[in-house]
Design a protein around this motif. Structure first.
Motif, PDB file in Angstrom:
ATOM      1  N   GLY A  36      23.485 -39.020  -5.196  1.00  0.00           N
ATOM      2  CA  GLY A  36      24.813 -39.180  -5.395  1.00  0.00           C
ATOM      3  C   GLY A  36      25.395 -38.570  -6.557  1.00  0.00           C
ATOM      4  N   GLN A  37      24.979 -37.643  -6.875  1.00  0.00           N
ATOM      5  CA  GLN A  37      25.614 -36.727  -7.658  1.00  0.00           C
ATOM      6  C   GLN A  37      25.966 -35.200  -7.201  1.00  0.00           C
ATOM      7  N   ASP A  38      27.291 -34.728  -7.252  1.00  0.00           N
ATOM      8  CA  ASP A  38      27.599 -33.639  -6.721  1.00  0.00           C
ATOM      9  C   ASP A  38      26.992 -32.257  -7.118  1.00  0.00           C
ATOM     10  N   ARG A  39      26.893 -32.147  -8.475  1.00  0.00           N
ATOM     11  CA  ARG A  39      26.310 -30.894  -8.932  1.00  0.00           C
ATOM     12  C   ARG A  39      25.021 -31.247  -9.584  1.00  0.00           C
ATOM     13  N   PRO A  40      24.256 -30.295  -9.706  1.00  0.00           N
ATOM     14  CA  PRO A  40      22.806 -30.496 -10.189  1.00  0.00           C
ATOM     15  C   PRO A  40      22.949 -30.445 -11.698  1.00  0.00           C
ATOM     16  N   ALA A  41      21.732 -30.885 -12.330  1.00  0.00           N
ATOM     17  CA  ALA A  41      21.691 -31.163 -13.655  1.00  0.00           C
ATOM     18  C   ALA A  41      21.042 -29.788 -14.006  1.00  0.00           C
ATOM     19  N   PHE A  42      21.311 -29.014 -15.005  1.00  0.00           N
ATOM     20  CA  PHE A  42      20.906 -27.605 -15.179  1.00  0.00           C
ATOM     21  C   PHE A  42      19.782 -27.987 -16.535  1.00  0.00           C
ATOM     22  N   PHE A  43      19.140 -26.902 -16.597  1.00  0.00           N
ATOM     23  CA  PHE A  43      17.940 -27.042 -17.933  1.00  0.00           C
ATOM     24  C   PHE A  43      17.973 -25.572 -18.150  1.00  0.00           C
ATOM     25  N   CYS A  44      17.905 -25.249 -19.398  1.00  0.00           N
ATOM     26  CA  CYS A  44      17.677 -23.857 -20.032  1.00  0.00           C
ATOM     27  C   CYS A  44      16.286 -23.454 -19.916  1.00  0.00           C
ATOM     28  N   ASP A  45      15.505 -24.239 -19.856  1.00  0.00           N
ATOM     29  CA  ASP A  45      13.956 -23.943 -19.817  1.00  0.00           C
ATOM     30  C   ASP A  45      13.128 -24.888 -18.960  1.00  0.00           C
ATOM     31  N   THR A  46      12.021 -24.303 -18.489  1.00  0.00           N
ATOM     32  CA  THR A  46      11.419 -25.246 -17.639  1.00  0.00           C
ATOM     33  C   THR A  46      10.426 -26.090 -18.414  1.00  0.00           C
ATOM     34  N   VAL A  47      10.197 -26.037 -19.544  1.00  0.00           N
ATOM     35  CA  VAL A  47       9.701 -27.114 -20.176  1.00  0.00           C
ATOM     36  C   VAL A  47      10.538 -28.274 -20.444  1.00  0.00           C
ATOM     37  N   GLU A  48      11.863 -28.253 -20.592  1.00  0.00           N
ATOM     38  CA  GLU A  48      12.535 -29.271 -20.423  1.00  0.00           C
ATOM     39  C   GLU A  48      12.597 -30.028 -18.985  1.00  0.00           C
ATOM     40  N   LEU A  49      12.670 -29.060 -17.925  1.00  0.00           N
ATOM     41  CA  LEU A  49      12.572 -29.817 -16.694  1.00  0.00           C
ATOM     42  C   LEU A  49      11.419 -30.453 -16.505  1.00  0.00           C
ATOM     43  N   PHE A  50      10.428 -29.990 -16.831  1.00  0.00           N
ATOM     44  CA  PHE A  50       8.900 -30.837 -16.608  1.00  0.00           C
ATOM     45  C   PHE A  50       9.001 -31.996 -17.500  1.00  0.00           C
ATOM     46  N   ASN A  51       9.532 -31.805 -18.573  1.00  0.00           N
ATOM     47  CA  ASN A  51       9.427 -33.119 -19.577  1.00  0.00           C
ATOM     48  C   ASN A  51      10.575 -34.217 -18.910  1.00  0.00           C
ATOM     49  N   THR A  52      11.609 -33.796 -18.511  1.00  0.00           N
ATOM     50  CA  THR A  52      12.497 -34.845 -17.813  1.00  0.00           C
ATOM     51  C   THR A  52      11.904 -35.466 -16.790  1.00  0.00           C
ATOM     52  N   LEU A  53      11.144 -34.662 -15.834  1.00  0.00           N
ATOM     53  CA  LEU A  53      10.586 -35.094 -14.426  1.00  0.00           C
ATOM     54  C   LEU A  53       9.319 -36.052 -14.664  1.00  0.00           C
ATOM     55  N   LEU A  54       8.622 -35.793 -15.951  1.00  0.00           N
ATOM     56  CA  LEU A  54       7.407 -36.335 -16.161  1.00  0.00           C
ATOM     57  C   LEU A  54       7.634 -37.649 -16.986  1.00  0.00           C
ATOM     58  N   ALA A  55       8.841 -37.832 -17.668  1.00  0.00           N
ATOM     59  CA  ALA A  55       9.045 -38.647 -18.639  1.00  0.00           C
ATOM     60  C   ALA A  55       8.995 -40.139 -17.945  1.00  0.00           C
ATOM     61  N   GLY A  56       8.640 -41.198 -18.593  1.00  0.00           N
ATOM     62  CA  GLY A  56       8.619 -42.343 -17.898  1.00  0.00           C
ATOM     63  C   GLY A  56      10.140 -43.016 -17.657  1.00  0.00           C
ATOM     64  N   GLU A  57      11.109 -42.473 -18.598  1.00  0.00           N
ATOM     65  CA  GLU A  57      12.351 -42.834 -18.478  1.00  0.00           C
ATOM     66  C   GLU A  57      13.139 -42.481 -17.056  1.00  0.00           C
ATOM     67  N   GLN A  58      12.542 -41.658 -16.363  1.00  0.00           N
ATOM     68  CA  GLN A  58      13.286 -40.957 -15.402  1.00  0.00           C
ATOM     69  C   GLN A  58      13.203 -42.051 -14.157  1.00  0.00           C
ATOM     70  N   VAL A  59      14.333 -42.405 -13.879  1.00  0.00           N
ATOM     71  CA  VAL A  59      14.718 -43.294 -12.965  1.00  0.00           C
ATOM     72  C   VAL A  59      15.660 -42.823 -11.493  1.00  0.00           C
ATOM     73  N   ARG A  60      16.175 -41.822 -12.067  1.00  0.00           N
ATOM     74  CA  ARG A  60      17.389 -41.294 -10.729  1.00  0.00           C
ATOM     75  C   ARG A  60      16.519 -40.962  -9.770  1.00  0.00           C
ATOM     76  N   ALA A  61      17.062 -41.047  -8.520  1.00  0.00           N
ATOM     77  CA  ALA A  61      16.214 -40.514  -7.215  1.00  0.00           C
ATOM     78  C   ALA A  61      16.351 -39.139  -7.364  1.00  0.00           C
ATOM     79  N   VAL A  62      15.519 -38.132  -7.204  1.00  0.00           N
ATOM     80  CA  VAL A  62      15.443 -36.794  -7.350  1.00  0.00           C
ATOM     81  C   VAL A  62      15.582 -36.367  -5.701  1.00  0.00           C
ATOM     82  N   ARG A  63      16.470 -35.462  -5.375  1.00  0.00           N
ATOM     83  CA  ARG A  63      16.540 -35.140  -4.012  1.00  0.00           C
ATOM     84  C   ARG A  63      15.919 -33.436  -3.817  1.00  0.00           C
ATOM     85  N   ALA A  64      16.228 -32.671  -4.791  1.00  0.00           N
ATOM     86  CA  ALA A  64      15.599 -31.414  -4.910  1.00  0.00           C
ATOM     87  C   ALA A  64      15.523 -30.785  -6.227  1.00  0.00           C
ATOM     88  N   VAL A  65      14.336 -29.775  -6.591  1.00  0.00           N
ATOM     89  CA  VAL A  65      14.125 -29.257  -7.985  1.00  0.00           C
ATOM     90  C   VAL A  65      14.055 -27.726  -7.530  1.00  0.00           C
TER      91      VAL A  65
END
Length: 178
Positions: free
Chosen positions: A67-96
């Motif tokens: 449901g999002q036209d543009r991807p969410a960008f991260f300046c670091d892979t640590v931020e990416l993994f923290n976002t993906l693994l955090a319990g608050e992550q509820v948006r459906a991920v289509r690709a990483v």
């Protein structure tokens, strides 16, 4: 003969499953193209902190949410993994996607996007990204092993990386020198 306009439980479950399937397959024209990695430019900023990605070294990442036209960008892979693994992550991920640091320049990474789930990672190396210690990403295990031999760290797969390894309050591996 009377007809009931209400849904039976079985029909409702079937409809729900079909809706999920449509979302996973992309029911909108052109949606498949939006799953391709998007290249960063001078104005691309990080989802979490607003930092400009092009200004910093190390691997970058992007998440394509449903449901999002543009991807969410991260300046670091640590931020990416923290976002993906955090319990608050509820948006459906289509690709990483992450960058293949076996091909991209560490100091000015551009292009060379690969599927994050099939990438090989090096955690705990001496190389720093935009937020200090980072997790290097590679398409080939041999490139990751060479990197680990030269800069230290442990070679891991996507599923091996856990939330306690990507704590943003102290950086990668709880590094508090940042």
């Amino acid at each position: 003969m009377t007809t009931c306009s209400c849904l039976t439980r079985r029909r409702a479950l079937g409809l729900a499953a079909f809706t999920v399937l449509l979302a996973a397959c992309g029911d909108k024209p052109g949606e498949a193209q939006s799953l391709a990695p998007v290249e960063i430019d001078r104005s691309t900023s990080c989802e979490l902190d607003g930092m400009l990605l092009a200004d910093y070294p190390g691997p970058k990442a992007q998440i394509h949410y449903a449901g999002q036209d543009r991807p969410a960008f991260f300046c670091d892979t640590v931020e990416l993994f923290n976002t993906l693994l955090a319990g608050e992550q509820v948006r459906a991920v289509r690709a990483v996607y992450v960058q293949d640091m076996g091909q991209a320049s560490w100091d000015e990474p551009k292009g060379h996007w690969i599927d994050a789930k099939t990438a090989v990672y090096v955690l705990g190396s001496k190389r720093h990204g935009s937020m200090g210690p980072t997790i290097a990403s590679f398409a080939q295990e041999a490139d990751a092993a060479r990197f680990a031999q030269e800069y230290g760290g442990k070679v891991l797969r996507f599923a091996d990386i856990k939330l306690d390894m990507v704590d943003l309050s102290g950086g990668a591996l709880h590094d508090t020198r940042m």
